[in-house]
Enzyme design. Sequence first.
Site, PDB file in Angstrom:
ATOM      1  N   ASP A  58       0.821  -1.209   0.000  1.00 10.40           N
ATOM      2  CA  ASP A  58       0.000   0.000   0.000  1.00 10.40           C
ATOM      3  C   ASP A  58       0.862   1.270   0.000  1.00 10.40           C
ATOM      4  O   ASP A  58       2.093   1.204   0.004  1.00 10.40           O
ATOM      5  CB  ASP A  58      -0.923  -0.059   1.237  1.00 10.40           C
ATOM      6  CG  ASP A  58      -2.280   0.586   0.991  1.00 10.40           C
ATOM      7  OD1 ASP A  58      -2.405   1.375   0.047  1.00 10.40           O
ATOM      8  OD2 ASP A  58      -3.218   0.308   1.775  1.00 10.40           O
ATOM      9  N   GLU A  82      -1.148   1.833  -5.074  1.00 14.23           N
ATOM     10  CA  GLU A  82      -0.983   3.279  -4.808  1.00 14.23           C
ATOM     11  C   GLU A  82      -2.106   4.080  -5.446  1.00 14.23           C
ATOM     12  O   GLU A  82      -1.961   5.272  -5.706  1.00 14.23           O
ATOM     13  CB  GLU A  82       0.427   3.784  -5.094  1.00 14.23           C
ATOM     14  CG  GLU A  82       0.938   3.659  -6.480  1.00 14.23           C
ATOM     15  CD  GLU A  82       0.318   4.648  -7.429  1.00 14.23           C
ATOM     16  OE1 GLU A  82      -0.637   4.218  -8.105  1.00 14.23           O
ATOM     17  OE2 GLU A  82       0.776   5.803  -7.497  1.00 14.23           O
ATOM     18  N   TRP A  83      -3.226   3.384  -5.664  1.00 11.79           N
ATOM     19  CA  TRP A  83      -4.514   4.007  -6.009  1.00 11.79           C
ATOM     20  C   TRP A  83      -4.503   4.739  -7.347  1.00 11.79           C
ATOM     21  O   TRP A  83      -5.353   5.611  -7.594  1.00 11.79           O
ATOM     22  CB  TRP A  83      -4.970   4.955  -4.882  1.00 11.79           C
ATOM     23  CG  TRP A  83      -4.665   4.471  -3.507  1.00 11.79           C
ATOM     24  CD1 TRP A  83      -5.029   3.270  -2.981  1.00 11.79           C
ATOM     25  CD2 TRP A  83      -3.906   5.147  -2.485  1.00 11.79           C
ATOM     26  NE1 TRP A  83      -4.554   3.151  -1.698  1.00 11.79           N
ATOM     27  CE2 TRP A  83      -3.871   4.290  -1.367  1.00 11.79           C
ATOM     28  CE3 TRP A  83      -3.277   6.391  -2.407  1.00 11.79           C
ATOM     29  CZ2 TRP A  83      -3.212   4.617  -0.180  1.00 11.79           C
ATOM     30  CZ3 TRP A  83      -2.621   6.733  -1.225  1.00 11.79           C
ATOM     31  CH2 TRP A  83      -2.592   5.854  -0.134  1.00 11.79           C
ATOM     32  N   GLY A  84      -3.513   4.432  -8.197  1.00 12.25           N
ATOM     33  CA  GLY A  84      -3.461   5.089  -9.507  1.00 12.25           C
ATOM     34  C   GLY A  84      -2.878   6.487  -9.458  1.00 12.25           C
ATOM     35  O   GLY A  84      -2.821   7.183 -10.466  1.00 12.25           O
ATOM     36  N   ASP A  87     -10.317   3.442  -3.399  1.00 19.06           N
ATOM     37  CA  ASP A  87     -10.951   2.206  -2.916  1.00 19.06           C
ATOM     38  C   ASP A  87     -12.372   2.014  -3.437  1.00 19.06           C
ATOM     39  O   ASP A  87     -13.214   2.919  -3.346  1.00 19.06           O
ATOM     40  CB  ASP A  87     -11.029   2.225  -1.381  1.00 19.06           C
ATOM     41  CG  ASP A  87      -9.666   2.055  -0.753  1.00 19.06           C
ATOM     42  OD1 ASP A  87      -8.653   2.135  -1.475  1.00 19.06           O
ATOM     43  OD2 ASP A  87      -9.622   1.844   0.475  1.00 19.06           O
TER      44      ASP A  87
END
Length: 390
Positions: free
Chosen positions: A150, A183-185, A205
Amino acid sequence: MKNSLALACVLLFAFCFVDVHALDNGLAKAPPMGWNSWNKFGCDVSEKLIKEMADAMVTSGMRDAGYIYLVIDDCWQIDRDAQGNIMPDPKRFPSGMKALAEYIHSKGLKFGLYSDAGTLTCQKRPGSRGYEFQDARQYAAWDVDYLKYDWCSTSTQNAPASYSIMRDALLKAGRPIVFSICEWGTSKPWLWAKDVGNLWRTTGDIQDCWDCKRDWGGMGVVHILDLQDGLESYAGPGHWNDPDMLEVGNGGLTITENRSHFSLWAMLSAPLMAGNDLRTMSPEVKEILTNREVIAVDQDPLGLQGRRVKRNGDQEVWSKQLADGGRAVVIFNRGAKAAEISVSWTDIGYPPHLSANVRDLWSHKDLGKLTGPFSTEVPSHGVVMVTIRP
Ligand code: GAL
């Protein structure tokens, strides 16, 4: 003497500093499939829960449908010991991770853990920053097969550099470990992560809802879907776009919406990580998650991600090229009312009068040999999913 010393120096440099440049771990040739604790259980993870889920993966038929990786997300870790070794929460995991891995492996499953590239995980447990090689060695010693990594508490860290350190650490630890970048884009990982991880999250998320949006960045199924449009060319065997884990069966979606979510994720060649309670899932939910014809679309060996080929208001057509020359096609109705939607063969890259077999992947029925267009009624928020094979 001078020459051999120079050669030794060059070899040493090559070995120590430029030894690893690509991921090349041979894993995730098809999008990984499994179960992850986060969507349903959050921080409420324990050895008991994970063992029960391993049992349920077998008895429910999930394992045999292809769901192999059982991943414990955030909150399994509590501290570091005096030597810096990462410690599982002893109250929740009294037997330790090696024993849990053994149990999971004895069920024919693989074992995954979660960590973070920063100093702390998103739930403020110790992250791996500065401990990458020590943690990777520990995971390998515990027989871990999958790491989700993460991006909380990373301050000014550079994403490609930080993820490359853990990639190198995992390779050095010597055990094949799927590396899942989360890393959520944020820094467009599709542009750099192919040589770093086996999959990378493309968005914030997922939430257990159809079209909600949270102010902190969480979002429902259709918003995640829209953000995948245009990323198709970056995915392929060994390196996948990850539109986040499944919310199928968590209660926030209707059965029709669950079916659409699952069908569209299969079209995206998405990693299929179930996130519901497998011990208590209803027959309808189980039927969705274990639909082998839909799973085969996701896992197709060509590894080409499907794309939206037509959009007309609330009506969409998504198409995915398959290894045998066929197409998987999802006809999707985002509207509030049922609608008749049609696909012409040219929409999916075929000559208009080609004769092709159409098969419905949810009713499991052959619909005959057609020359297109194919028209069908699609329920509100629903899909019709077919394969079209010349
Ligand atoms: C988020 C991540 C989620 C989950 C959570 C755990 O950053 O996107 O999938 O892992 O952290 O704290």
